[in-house]
Each structure stands twice: as structure tokens, then as C-alpha cells.
Design an enzyme around this catalytic site. Structure first.
Site, PDB file in Angstrom:
ATOM      1  N   TYR A 183      26.677   3.809 -21.614  1.00 16.47           N
ATOM      2  CA  TYR A 183      27.176   2.643 -20.862  1.00 16.47           C
ATOM      3  C   TYR A 183      26.220   2.225 -19.747  1.00 16.47           C
ATOM      4  O   TYR A 183      26.405   1.209 -19.101  1.00 16.47           O
ATOM      5  CB  TYR A 183      28.569   2.954 -20.294  1.00 16.47           C
ATOM      6  CG  TYR A 183      29.607   3.047 -21.380  1.00 16.47           C
ATOM      7  CD1 TYR A 183      29.766   4.222 -22.114  1.00 16.47           C
ATOM      8  CD2 TYR A 183      30.376   1.945 -21.729  1.00 16.47           C
ATOM      9  CE1 TYR A 183      30.684   4.302 -23.145  1.00 16.47           C
ATOM     10  CE2 TYR A 183      31.298   2.016 -22.762  1.00 16.47           C
ATOM     11  CZ  TYR A 183      31.445   3.193 -23.462  1.00 16.47           C
ATOM     12  OH  TYR A 183      32.345   3.270 -24.498  1.00 16.47           O
ATOM     13  N   LEU A 213      36.943   4.718 -20.672  1.00 11.30           N
ATOM     14  CA  LEU A 213      37.907   5.664 -21.240  1.00 11.30           C
ATOM     15  C   LEU A 213      38.849   4.910 -22.183  1.00 11.30           C
ATOM     16  O   LEU A 213      40.036   4.697 -21.907  1.00 11.30           O
ATOM     17  CB  LEU A 213      38.671   6.382 -20.128  1.00 11.30           C
ATOM     18  CG  LEU A 213      38.052   7.712 -19.667  1.00 11.30           C
ATOM     19  CD1 LEU A 213      36.628   7.519 -19.187  1.00 11.30           C
ATOM     20  CD2 LEU A 213      38.899   8.380 -18.608  1.00 11.30           C
ATOM     21  N   HIS A 214      38.285   4.506 -23.348  1.00 10.10           N
ATOM     22  CA  HIS A 214      39.052   3.704 -24.303  1.00 10.10           C
ATOM     23  C   HIS A 214      40.330   4.435 -24.781  1.00 10.10           C
ATOM     24  O   HIS A 214      41.436   3.968 -24.587  1.00 10.10           O
ATOM     25  CB  HIS A 214      38.196   3.412 -25.549  1.00 10.10           C
ATOM     26  CG  HIS A 214      36.904   2.722 -25.272  1.00 10.10           C
ATOM     27  ND1 HIS A 214      36.794   1.381 -24.942  1.00 10.10           N
ATOM     28  CD2 HIS A 214      35.626   3.191 -25.295  1.00 10.10           C
ATOM     29  CE1 HIS A 214      35.523   1.066 -24.770  1.00 10.10           C
ATOM     30  NE2 HIS A 214      34.792   2.138 -24.984  1.00 10.10           N
ATOM     31  N   ASP A 215      40.139   5.575 -25.432  1.00 13.62           N
ATOM     32  CA  ASP A 215      41.257   6.231 -26.127  1.00 13.62           C
ATOM     33  C   ASP A 215      42.371   6.722 -25.208  1.00 13.62           C
ATOM     34  O   ASP A 215      43.564   6.621 -25.564  1.00 13.62           O
ATOM     35  CB  ASP A 215      40.729   7.387 -26.983  1.00 13.62           C
ATOM     36  CG  ASP A 215      39.831   6.890 -28.122  1.00 13.62           C
ATOM     37  OD1 ASP A 215      39.009   7.678 -28.621  1.00 13.62           O
ATOM     38  OD2 ASP A 215      39.960   5.703 -28.495  1.00 13.62           O
TER      39      ASP A 215
END
Ligand code: RIB
Ligand code: CA
Length: 311
Positions: free
Chosen positions: A228, A237-239
Site C-alpha cells: 500500500y 484491513l479489508h476482511d
């Protein structure tokens, strides 16, 4: 009452953090099973990583079942440039986890657990949707048995192509089957997950938590942030957004809209076409998360990591 969940994942650093959040003492979620799918890296590595994370988080009794080793139609696509060759580079998790996967195909475990349930299991797919699509096609009677599908994927823009997010792009045909299944879907796409960035101050706060789980998560974020750098203020922190929502829905703002998945376009394959203004007149099928309270998310995330013991 505890909420029963099955996490379908491709660990993957943010998948690992989602599992750790779900397993923490601040979570009222009961992890019925963890299923793995080809995604960030190959399904064998993703499965080994899921076992390694279970060992770290003390999930000794949660069955882990390996699933699809490739998408339904397209060629397998991975994201080792983000997560490293192992899929969890930058951590010192045990090389050989003591825990073994169960001797059952993930798709069959999903069907078995859903058909045996009284309709109170929430599916949490946080990788490509191949397993979920296969389960729906193999046993359509699971659809009314699914309490909710809280998935990470898609968005009104992409990260693998300008139009498509990785989880959808990696198996758009599977995603189309899931989005058209009629099961209740809550979608956490890039519009909301890219609002959850582990900036240096968050990483410092994490490093100050004195227990092995928090230390490992800090190592994960330190490595994962590399993908990133230069574009975002920190690793996304997608998930974990899916798990945070299931623990505290008030963190997120949702819209009930129509979402369709493109499987044909040269430039738009894997795009989730989000009809925010209802211009298609098509029946809404998704609760679309479009905003969150970042302070509430991070408070929950840090409290979860503080809840792990020092030893
Ligand atoms: O686009 C982000 C998604 O792709 C996350 O689930 C991440 O783990 C990768 O699978
Ligand atoms: Ca993932």
C-alpha cells in the site's frame, strides 16, 4: 445469543486478522468452521495459513476444510505480490501447524453444516466466491438455510483492474451465481474497506500491546503495508470489516441496492455494478456498506487484540 459463522477465506494477512478478531474475547461470534479457497495464493498454502492462524488464536476445535483449488471458469489468479510467496510473509507463525485440515471437501462441509442447521449460520466469504457458488449449485436447498452472507468483495471501483476488486475478479462467474442466488448479502467492498487503513499511529498502538497475537498482527501489518506504500496512508484491513460488522453492526452504514456482476466485458470483467440510485428498477439484492465509523472499528480491533493473553 451467539451468532454462528463459517469463514471462507484465502489467508492472506487481512483474512488472518479477520479470523483473529472473530476468535477474540470481545467477539460474540461462534466459528462453526473455516473453509479455504484458492485466492491470495494456492489453496494448499491458504489452508496451511488458516491452520497456522487457528494455532495462534487458540481455535483448536474449529474444523478447517480445504476447498476449490481454482476458479469455476477463468484461470487461477493470485495476489502473492501483496501477501508474499507463503501468503503470510513477514510473520514467524509455526512452519508446521499441529492442527490438520479435516478430511472433507470444503464445499461438502458448507452444505452439511447449513442443511443440518436451523437457518442461523452466517457465511463470511473473504476470498473468491468459488466454494460458495459450488455449494449453491450442488445443493440449492442451502439457500433458505443461509442466515446472511457477509462478504468482502467488489465495490464501485477496483483494485485489480480499474473496475474490479480482486475477490470478484478472481472468479466473477462464481460471484455472479452468489449475487443472483437470492441469499441475503451484506457486501463490504473497497468503498468502505479502504476507509480502514492501519496508519503508523495505529501500528504504534498495536505494537504497544504485550501479547503474542498482537505482536503477530503488528508483524502482519508491517509486511502487508508494503503493498500500500506510496498510494495509501496504511495497509487496508479489508476482511476484518465483515467480522466487525457482525460483532457491532452500528459501525457501518448500509444501503439496500441492486448489485450485478459483469462476466463479459473486456475492461469490466469482475465489476460489481452497484445501482446506488435504483436506475435499473431491478430488485435490490444487497446491503451495500458505503461508510463506517473508523474510530469505532479501531476501538473494537484494539480491544480484541488486548483481550488475548500474554502467554
Ligand atoms: O481486494 C481485497 C481482497 O483480496 C481481500 O480479501 C484480500 O485478502 C484479497 O483476498
Ligand atoms: Ca481475503
Amino acid at each position: 445469543m451467539e451468532k454462528k459463522i463459517i469463514i471462507d477465506c484465502d489467508p492472506g494477512h487481512d483474512d488472518a486478522m479477520a479470523i483473529i478478531l472473530a476468535a477474540s474475547a470481545v467477539s460474540d461470534l461462534q466459528i462453526e468452521a473455516i473453509t479455504t479457497v484458492a485466492g491470495n495464493v494456492g489453496v494448499e498454502k491458504n489452508t496451511k495459513n488458516a491452520l497456522r492462524v487457528c494455532e495462534l488464536a487458540g481455535l483448536d476445535d474449529v474444523p478447517v476444510a480445504m476447498g476449490a483449488d481454482r476458479p469455476l471458469i477463468r484461470e487461477f489468479l493470485e495476489a502473492s505480490h501483496v501477501h508474499g510467496k507463503s501468503g503470510l510473509d513477514g510473520t514467524d507463525l509455526s512452519e508446521q501447524p499441529f492442527k490438520e485440515p479435516v478430511n472433507q471437501y470444503a464445499v461438502d462441509m458448507l452444505i452439511e453444516k447449513l442443511m443440518a442447521s436451523d437457518g442461523n449460520i452466517t457465511l463470511v466469504p473473504i476470498g473468491p466466491l468459488t466454494n460458495i457458488a459450488l455449494a449453491i449449485r450442488k445443493e440449492p436447498r442451502i439457500i433458505p438455510k443461509i442466515n446472511e452472507i457477509a462478504l468482502m468483495g467488489g465495490g464501485t471501483y477496483g483494485n485489480r483492474t480499474p473496475a474490479a476488486e480482486f475477490n470478484i475478479y478472481a472468479d466473477a462467474e462464481a460471484a455472479k451465481i452468489v449475487f443472483e442466488s437470492g441469499a441475503p448479502i451484506t457486501m463490504f467492498g473497497l468503498d468502505v474497506t479502504l476507509q480502514v487503513l492501519a496508519t503508523p499511529d495505529k501500528l504504534d498502538e498495536l505494537k504497544a500491546i504485550d501479547n503474542p497475537v498482537a505482536t503477530t498482527v503488528a508483524d502482519m501489518i508491517t509486511f502487508y503495508a508494503g503493498a500500500y506504500q506510496g498510494q495509501f496512508a496504511g495497509a487496508a484491513l479489508h476482511d476484518p470489516c465483515t467480522i466487525a460488522y457482525l460483532i457491532d453492526p452500528s459501525i457501518f452504514e448500509l444501503d439496500h441496492v441492486r448489485v450485478d456482476v459483469e462476466t463479459k466485458g473486456d475492461f469490466t470483467y469482475g465489476m460489481t455494478v452497484v445501482d446506488r440510485n435504483g436506475v435499473t428498477g431491478r430488485e435490490p439484492n444487497v446491503n451495500f456498506a458505503y461508510h463506517l465509523n473508523p474510530d469505532k472499528f479501531w476501538q473494537l480491533f484494539m480491544d480484541a487484540l488486548r483481550s488475548y493473553s500474554k502467554s
